[in-house]
Design an enzyme around this catalytic site. Sequence first.
Site, short mmCIF file in Angstrom:
data_model
loop_
_atom_site.label_atom_id
_atom_site.label_comp_id
_atom_site.label_asym_id
_atom_site.label_seq_id
_atom_site.Cartn_x
_atom_site.Cartn_y
_atom_site.Cartn_z
N TYR A 27 2.37 -2.97 2.90
CA TYR A 27 1.01 -2.56 2.57
C TYR A 27 0.04 -3.00 3.65
CZ TYR A 27 -0.28 -7.32 1.02
OH TYR A 27 -0.56 -8.66 0.96
N ARG B 202 19.06 3.79 -7.48
CA ARG B 202 18.98 2.38 -7.11
C ARG B 202 20.26 1.89 -6.44
NH1 ARG B 202 20.00 -2.77 -8.79
NH2 ARG B 202 18.42 -4.30 -8.20
N HIS C 46 20.98 -1.26 -3.17
CA HIS C 46 20.24 -2.15 -2.26
C HIS C 46 20.15 -1.56 -0.85
CE1 HIS C 46 20.81 -4.89 -5.58
NE2 HIS C 46 20.04 -5.78 -4.98
N LYS D 150 4.07 -7.51 6.49
CA LYS D 150 3.18 -7.44 5.32
C LYS D 150 3.87 -6.65 4.21
CE LYS D 150 -1.78 -7.06 4.32
NZ LYS D 150 -1.94 -8.40 3.77
N GLU E 290 -0.69 -21.05 5.82
CA GLU E 290 -1.81 -20.14 5.59
C GLU E 290 -2.13 -20.18 4.11
OE1 GLU E 290 -0.68 -16.00 6.29
OE2 GLU E 290 1.37 -16.44 5.70
N LEU F 8 1.46 -14.58 8.25
CA LEU F 8 1.01 -13.22 8.53
C LEU F 8 0.00 -13.29 9.67
CD1 LEU F 8 1.17 -10.25 7.45
CD2 LEU F 8 -1.07 -10.70 6.48
N1 PDD Z 1 -4.15 -10.39 2.31
N2 PDD Z 1 -2.12 -14.16 4.99
C1 PDD Z 1 -1.68 -13.53 3.89
C2 PDD Z 1 -0.47 -14.05 3.20
C3 PDD Z 1 -2.36 -12.39 3.42
O1 PDD Z 1 -1.91 -11.75 2.32
C4 PDD Z 1 -3.52 -11.95 4.09
C5 PDD Z 1 -4.28 -10.73 3.64
C6 PDD Z 1 -3.94 -12.65 5.23
C7 PDD Z 1 -5.12 -12.22 6.03
O2 PDD Z 1 -4.83 -11.05 6.77
P1 PDD Z 1 -5.96 -10.01 7.18
O3 PDD Z 1 -7.00 -10.77 7.90
O4 PDD Z 1 -5.26 -9.07 8.05
O5 PDD Z 1 -6.47 -9.41 5.90
C8 PDD Z 1 -3.20 -13.74 5.66
C9 PDD Z 1 -4.70 -9.15 1.83
C10 PDD Z 1 -6.17 -9.04 1.99
C11 PDD Z 1 -4.21 -8.91 0.42
O6 PDD Z 1 -3.06 -9.23 0.18
O7 PDD Z 1 -4.95 -8.36 -0.41
#
Ligand code: PDD
Length: 287
Positions: free
Chosen positions: A33, A100, A102, A149, A182, A207
Site C-alpha cells: 500500500y 488459495r 501460498h 510497505k 521507528e 520503512l
Molecule cells: N504509515 N513507518 C511506518 C511503519 C509507517 O507505516 C509509516 C507510514 C511511516 C512513515 O512513512 P511516510 O512518511 O512515507 O508516510 C514510517 C502510513 C501513513 C500508514 O500506515 O497509514
Amino acid sequence: MSRLAYVNGRFLRQGDAGVSIEDRGYQLGDGIYEVWAVIDGKLADAEGHFVRLKRSLGELQIDMPMSREALTVALRETVRRNRVRYGIVYLQVTRGVARRDHAFPTVPVAPTVVITARSIDRDGAEAKAAKGVSVITLPDNRWGRCDIKTINLLPNVLAKQAAKEEGGFEALLVDADGLVTEGASSNAWIVDREGVLRTRDTGANILRGVTRLSIIDVARQAGYKVEERPFTVAEAKAAREVFVTGAGALVMPVVRIDDSPVGNGHPGEVASALRAAYIEHVTQTAV
Ligand code: PDD
C-alpha cells in the site's frame, strides 16, 4: 455525501464496494500500500510515494497495475470525488484473485487496485500538534523486511492498540539492541542534547518514510544538523525534543515517552518549526 472508492477502474459507493473473498490480499496479506497526504486537494510528496510504490511492488514481483500517469489520475479523482482538501489518499495493490495457495498463481492474474480517500480535521490536527502527543515503547517484533510497505501490519496494529489503551498516540518500536527503529506508523526523531536532529538510518529494518526524507531536506535547508544515526530509548527520554513523521501525522511533537516527560513537557521549537516548514513545502510542491 457517501464516500466513493476506486476498485479496479470503477468508482463505487464505499458501502457497496468489495473484492473477492479469494483476493490474495485478504487471504494471505499478499499486497502493498501507499498513503499520500492530501494538502489543498493535491498529493503531497507525490514523487517519493510513487518511487516507493514501484519499489514495494518490485520486491513482491507484482507488476505496476497501470502507468504512473493513469494512477495519478485515479488518485486525484478519488480525492476530488470525496471532496478531500486536507487528509489522506490510500492505495492498495494486491497480487489479485486466485484459488488459495501460498505460492504465486501459475496463471497470471490482474492485481487488485483499491483507492480510498478521507478528510482529516485540519484544526483538530493543528491543535494536537500544538499540544503534543504521548508515546509508549515496545519491542519491535516485526519481520525483517519492514522496508517494503506491505499490508501485513499485525505487529503495528497491536502496538498501536497498546499505545491507544495507554492514552498514547504512537508506539516507538525498539530493537534487540535497545535502539528505536521507528513508530508503528511513523518514523521517529530526536533533537539530541547537542541540538542535532537524529533519525534511524535506512540500513536498519525500517520503512524509508517519504516524509522522513523530505524533512531531512527541509531541516538541512533551515540550517539544522541532521544525522541518520540510531538512538536509545534513554537518549530519547533525555532528548531536547522528540517527534514522529509520516503522511498521516506529518510532523507530530512527542511530549511524553512512557512515564517520562520530554524536555519541558511541551512541543519543542524545532518540531513545531519543522511542521510549519514541511506543510509550507508540500503546499508549494503538491500535484
Ligand atoms: N504509515 N513507518 C511506518 C511503519 C509507517 O507505516 C509509516 C507510514 C511511516 C512513515 O512513512 P511516510 O512518511 O512515507 O508516510 C514510517 C502510513 C501513513 C500508514 O500506515 O497509514
